[in-house]
Design a protein around this motif. Sequence first.
Motif, PDB file in Angstrom:
ATOM      1  N   GLY A   1      -5.618  -3.571   5.696  1.00  0.00           N
ATOM      2  CA  GLY A   1      -5.590  -4.541   5.470  1.00  0.00           C
ATOM      3  C   GLY A   1      -5.487  -4.378   3.157  1.00  0.00           C
ATOM      4  N   PHE A   2      -4.662  -4.617   2.787  1.00  0.00           N
ATOM      5  CA  PHE A   2      -4.277  -4.761   1.075  1.00  0.00           C
ATOM      6  C   PHE A   2      -5.732  -5.657   0.634  1.00  0.00           C
ATOM      7  CE2 PHE A   2      -1.234  -6.927   3.503  1.00  0.00           C
ATOM      8  CZ  PHE A   2      -1.568  -7.946   2.600  1.00  0.00           C
ATOM      9  N   ARG A   3      -5.359  -4.993  -0.649  1.00  0.00           N
ATOM     10  CA  ARG A   3      -5.323  -5.829  -1.906  1.00  0.00           C
ATOM     11  C   ARG A   3      -4.886  -6.805  -2.431  1.00  0.00           C
ATOM     12  NH1 ARG A   3     -10.651  -4.514  -3.671  1.00  0.00           N
ATOM     13  NH2 ARG A   3     -10.401  -5.312  -5.317  1.00  0.00           N
ATOM     14  N   THR A   4      -5.035  -8.188  -2.543  1.00  0.00           N
ATOM     15  CA  THR A   4      -4.386  -8.811  -3.825  1.00  0.00           C
ATOM     16  C   THR A   4      -5.396  -9.746  -4.198  1.00  0.00           C
ATOM     17  OG1 THR A   4      -5.678 -10.919  -2.248  1.00  0.00           O
ATOM     18  CG2 THR A   4      -4.100  -9.697  -1.116  1.00  0.00           C
ATOM     19  N   PRO A   5      -4.528 -10.110  -5.164  1.00  0.00           N
ATOM     20  CA  PRO A   5      -5.129 -10.318  -6.708  1.00  0.00           C
ATOM     21  C   PRO A   5      -6.295 -11.635  -6.436  1.00  0.00           C
ATOM     22  CG  PRO A   5      -2.468 -10.886  -6.716  1.00  0.00           C
ATOM     23  CD  PRO A   5      -2.539 -10.245  -5.381  1.00  0.00           C
ATOM     24  N   PHE A   6      -6.249 -11.871  -5.279  1.00  0.00           N
ATOM     25  CA  PHE A   6      -7.367 -13.346  -5.533  1.00  0.00           C
ATOM     26  C   PHE A   6      -8.899 -12.277  -4.071  1.00  0.00           C
ATOM     27  CE2 PHE A   6      -2.931 -14.409  -3.809  1.00  0.00           C
ATOM     28  CZ  PHE A   6      -3.147 -15.572  -5.116  1.00  0.00           C
ATOM     29  N   THR A   7      -8.728 -10.960  -4.330  1.00  0.00           N
ATOM     30  CA  THR A   7     -10.030 -10.365  -3.491  1.00  0.00           C
ATOM     31  C   THR A   7     -11.315 -10.782  -4.013  1.00  0.00           C
ATOM     32  OG1 THR A   7      -8.028  -9.127  -2.303  1.00  0.00           O
ATOM     33  CG2 THR A   7     -10.157  -8.529  -1.934  1.00  0.00           C
ATOM     34  N   ASP A   8     -11.647 -10.285  -3.569  1.00  0.00           N
ATOM     35  CA  ASP A   8     -13.235 -10.742  -3.940  1.00  0.00           C
ATOM     36  C   ASP A   8     -13.906 -11.737  -4.937  1.00  0.00           C
ATOM     37  OD1 ASP A   8     -14.175  -9.153  -2.370  1.00  0.00           O
ATOM     38  OD2 ASP A   8     -13.768  -6.855  -3.750  1.00  0.00           O
ATOM     39  N   LYS A   9     -12.796 -12.139  -5.437  1.00  0.00           N
ATOM     40  CA  LYS A   9     -12.681 -13.657  -6.378  1.00  0.00           C
ATOM     41  C   LYS A   9     -13.495 -14.940  -5.816  1.00  0.00           C
ATOM     42  CE  LYS A   9      -9.178 -11.752  -9.641  1.00  0.00           C
ATOM     43  NZ  LYS A   9      -8.280 -11.585 -10.291  1.00  0.00           N
ATOM     44  N   PHE A  10     -14.266 -15.651  -6.210  1.00  0.00           N
ATOM     45  CA  PHE A  10     -14.461 -16.627  -5.552  1.00  0.00           C
ATOM     46  C   PHE A  10     -14.677 -18.001  -6.850  1.00  0.00           C
ATOM     47  CE2 PHE A  10     -16.695 -13.501  -3.419  1.00  0.00           C
ATOM     48  CZ  PHE A  10     -16.175 -13.440  -1.768  1.00  0.00           C
ATOM     49  N   LEU A  11     -14.420 -19.244  -6.284  1.00  0.00           N
ATOM     50  CA  LEU A  11     -14.462 -20.185  -6.352  1.00  0.00           C
ATOM     51  C   LEU A  11     -16.385 -20.816  -6.842  1.00  0.00           C
ATOM     52  CD1 LEU A  11     -13.330 -22.030  -8.746  1.00  0.00           C
ATOM     53  CD2 LEU A  11     -12.555 -23.414  -6.856  1.00  0.00           C
ATOM     54  N   ARG A  12     -17.014 -20.505  -7.635  1.00  0.00           N
ATOM     55  CA  ARG A  12     -18.111 -21.734  -6.986  1.00  0.00           C
ATOM     56  C   ARG A  12     -18.498 -23.038  -7.809  1.00  0.00           C
ATOM     57  NH1 ARG A  12     -21.362 -17.629  -5.445  1.00  0.00           N
ATOM     58  NH2 ARG A  12     -21.043 -15.830  -6.089  1.00  0.00           N
TER      59      ARG A  12
ATOM     60  N   THR B   1       0.587  -1.254  -0.075  1.00  0.00           N
ATOM     61  CA  THR B   1       0.198  -0.090   0.081  1.00  0.00           C
ATOM     62  C   THR B   1       0.835   0.728  -0.009  1.00  0.00           C
ATOM     63  OG1 THR B   1      -0.195  -0.528   2.280  1.00  0.00           O
ATOM     64  CG2 THR B   1      -1.847  -0.939   1.174  1.00  0.00           C
ATOM     65  N   GLN B   2       2.231   1.038   0.628  1.00  0.00           N
ATOM     66  CA  GLN B   2       2.956   2.216   0.286  1.00  0.00           C
ATOM     67  C   GLN B   2       3.826   2.624  -0.365  1.00  0.00           C
ATOM     68  OE1 GLN B   2       3.999   2.040   4.943  1.00  0.00           O
ATOM     69  NE2 GLN B   2       2.174   3.262   5.492  1.00  0.00           N
ATOM     70  N   LEU B   3       4.604   1.803  -0.974  1.00  0.00           N
ATOM     71  CA  LEU B   3       5.100   1.561  -1.256  1.00  0.00           C
ATOM     72  C   LEU B   3       4.502   0.869  -3.222  1.00  0.00           C
ATOM     73  CD1 LEU B   3       9.100  -0.162  -0.040  1.00  0.00           C
ATOM     74  CD2 LEU B   3       8.649   2.338  -0.450  1.00  0.00           C
ATOM     75  N   HIS B   4       3.729   0.534  -3.771  1.00  0.00           N
ATOM     76  CA  HIS B   4       2.515  -0.182  -4.904  1.00  0.00           C
ATOM     77  C   HIS B   4       3.789  -0.636  -5.098  1.00  0.00           C
ATOM     78  CE1 HIS B   4       0.019   3.512  -3.657  1.00  0.00           C
ATOM     79  NE2 HIS B   4       1.079   4.279  -3.588  1.00  0.00           N
ATOM     80  N   LEU B   5       3.917  -1.841  -4.254  1.00  0.00           N
ATOM     81  CA  LEU B   5       4.897  -2.962  -5.369  1.00  0.00           C
ATOM     82  C   LEU B   5       3.419  -3.609  -5.539  1.00  0.00           C
ATOM     83  CD1 LEU B   5       8.390  -3.628  -2.804  1.00  0.00           C
ATOM     84  CD2 LEU B   5       7.295  -2.207  -4.959  1.00  0.00           C
ATOM     85  N   SER B   6       3.606  -4.762  -6.751  1.00  0.00           N
ATOM     86  CA  SER B   6       2.762  -5.746  -6.715  1.00  0.00           C
ATOM     87  C   SER B   6       2.469  -6.645  -5.601  1.00  0.00           C
ATOM     88  CB  SER B   6       2.820  -6.934  -8.163  1.00  0.00           C
ATOM     89  OG  SER B   6       4.007  -7.461  -8.208  1.00  0.00           O
ATOM     90  N   TYR B   7       1.366  -7.612  -5.280  1.00  0.00           N
ATOM     91  CA  TYR B   7       1.696  -8.722  -4.132  1.00  0.00           C
ATOM     92  C   TYR B   7       2.909  -9.364  -4.425  1.00  0.00           C
ATOM     93  CZ  TYR B   7      -0.502 -12.233  -1.766  1.00  0.00           C
ATOM     94  OH  TYR B   7      -0.738 -13.829  -1.024  1.00  0.00           O
ATOM     95  N   TRP B   8       2.944 -10.197  -5.834  1.00  0.00           N
ATOM     96  CA  TRP B   8       4.002 -10.909  -6.137  1.00  0.00           C
ATOM     97  C   TRP B   8       5.290 -10.642  -6.184  1.00  0.00           C
ATOM     98  CZ3 TRP B   8       1.823 -15.946  -5.430  1.00  0.00           C
ATOM     99  CH2 TRP B   8       1.022 -15.872  -6.567  1.00  0.00           C
TER     100      TRP B   8
END
Lengths: 357, 295
Positions: free
Chosen positions: B125-136, B58-65
């Motif tokens: 909290g921080f956003r990840t590539p997995f946030t708000d994605k669901f497998l049904r 969130t502060q350095l704006h790096l990607s999740y990976w």
Amino acid sequence: MRFLMKTDYYQDIRLFKYRSTFFWYLALVLGCVLLPKIIDEYMLSQLTFICIYAVAGVGLMLLTGFTGQISMGHAAFLAIGSYTSAVLTAKGVPFLLALPASGVTAALVGIVIGRPILHLTGLYLAIATMGAAFIIEEILVRWESVTNGNMGMMVDTPTIFGFGFDTEIRFFYLSLVVLILVLLLAKNILRSPTGRAFIAIRDSEIAAEAMGINLASFKTQSFAISAFFTGIAGSLYAHKIFFINPESYTIMQSIELLAIVIIGGLGSLHGAVYGSIFFIFLPQLIIISKDYLPSFVQDQTGLQPALFGLLIILVMLFEPMGIYGRWLKTKFYFEWFPLYKKDSFKREKKYQKAERH
Amino acid sequence: MEFFNELTQTILNGVAIGCIYGMVALGFVLIYKSTEVINFAQGELLMLGAFISYSLITQLHLSYWTALVVTILAMGIVGAILERVVLRSLVGEPTYAIVIVTIGISYFIRSIVSMIPGWGTDTYGFRTPFTDKFLRWGDVVISYEYLSIVVLALVLIAAVFVFFGYSRMGTAMRATSQNQLAAVYMGISVTRVFSLTWTIAAALGGIGGILLAPITFVHMNMGFIGLKAVPAAVLGGFTSPPGAIVGGLIIGITESLAGVYLEEGWKDIAAWIILIAVLIIRPQGLFGIQEKKKV
């Protein structure tokens, strides 16, 4: 240097090693009795806490320092002592009965818990006691009809034969008397065959067993006695802080108790007292030293626990034998003046060999 | 059918949390195996890892990976420093002294984190590539966050397993854990083994932190989850890496089930009840080996 000619085996287990020791202790007690005359109420209240923690420390010292069994759940016994005393005095039972009753309840719970888990050794026992403490804490939260759950309960002022311990000075004297009685009791237990069996178990379980010591029985006894003292401390603690709820008795408190005996110096009753002095005065020292620090550091709320953690690390790094160990070394240095060498107390470095593959 | 769906859902949530427990327990096991010490600061290392990744994202704006990789490296360095500065001088001291030191470290890390500007005592909290994605899958819903935990945990366990079983350093570590003196005689640098053990354990803690962050959020006291990993490690036998994971899964699933089907309060103590039962019935755990003490 003083040489003691022993003519009798009982000289080894005398209550006071030299006659002068008795007078020094007497002077110390007199000093403690006169202390309230010269210090203010706040310091007196801290001294009371030292007495209470020292009582609990003596309990844990018997178990950890003299029987070699580590417990990381002693806050549970503190809690049981507190609640027993609080509930009983609220029901009108005199404090003079509630105080020993809280010790006895804690000891009974100690037997119930200790019996099945005391065959474990070392860190496994520590973990098991920690688990038991979590369960007891949860029971205290859920048993609302008795403990009032998370709401907590008020605790009455203790009264003995109509004499209320309602001022700082009176409560300090009460705690001091209990501490002295507990110390004498502990010292006498350690002189008795039971206490010597504890020490034998600490030094080598196998050798102790070969000498005819029933390990399970003596370990349980040690656990029960330890829980008894801690329960007594819990009762005093509850009456000192007036209000108790299960959150006062968490794993943190268990760890603090363990740190008290380890920093004080395992294997000596002095250590329990030194450890609790260290523990109560450390925050005071930190508060005082705050005035000399730059203001951006001063305002940090985390400063106190940070320094606390740091000091624990430093004490263990430089004096793993604790404060009492340092005292012994200093004494040894002066007694044998030119003969003290840096390696006098050096322990052999042990390589670990686990019997597993 | 409804019941079955709920059950599956509960168990799946338990598996995800269990993987986190397992990962922290793996850190316990690694350190215990090589030094016979339980590192009570393991949970705080997890918390530190979570805070570092939060700052990176969130502060350095790096990607999740990128943040994941940087966090692992940073935590590895933290672990190595801890070992070098504090724990190395305690080699040969009694175990309880070292355990108290790790407790001191945990106090220290927790309060230092609370003093760092931008971290403090708040919850983040921080956003990840997995946030708000669901497998049904029928009525059962699994969030990608949970799935990421399970997958990454499996990958890590495989990596640790291969490392211990097949690499030169892993073999050296196993040798050291059996007999330090013999290991020295065989030319193994025991200090290097210790240093690497702490590095790996801290890095594992860091990974646990970054994975747990989306679920419990980042805050000062998230390290207390480390305590729950103790029963997991005991259940697994305390000396077995696969045991740590299995133990973690069992604890996670039980807790999850207790939270849904039992009264309030059981969830918090389920792990400890299992712990005590295991210690009474089978102290060597599921995968541990009974140690015999020789005179």
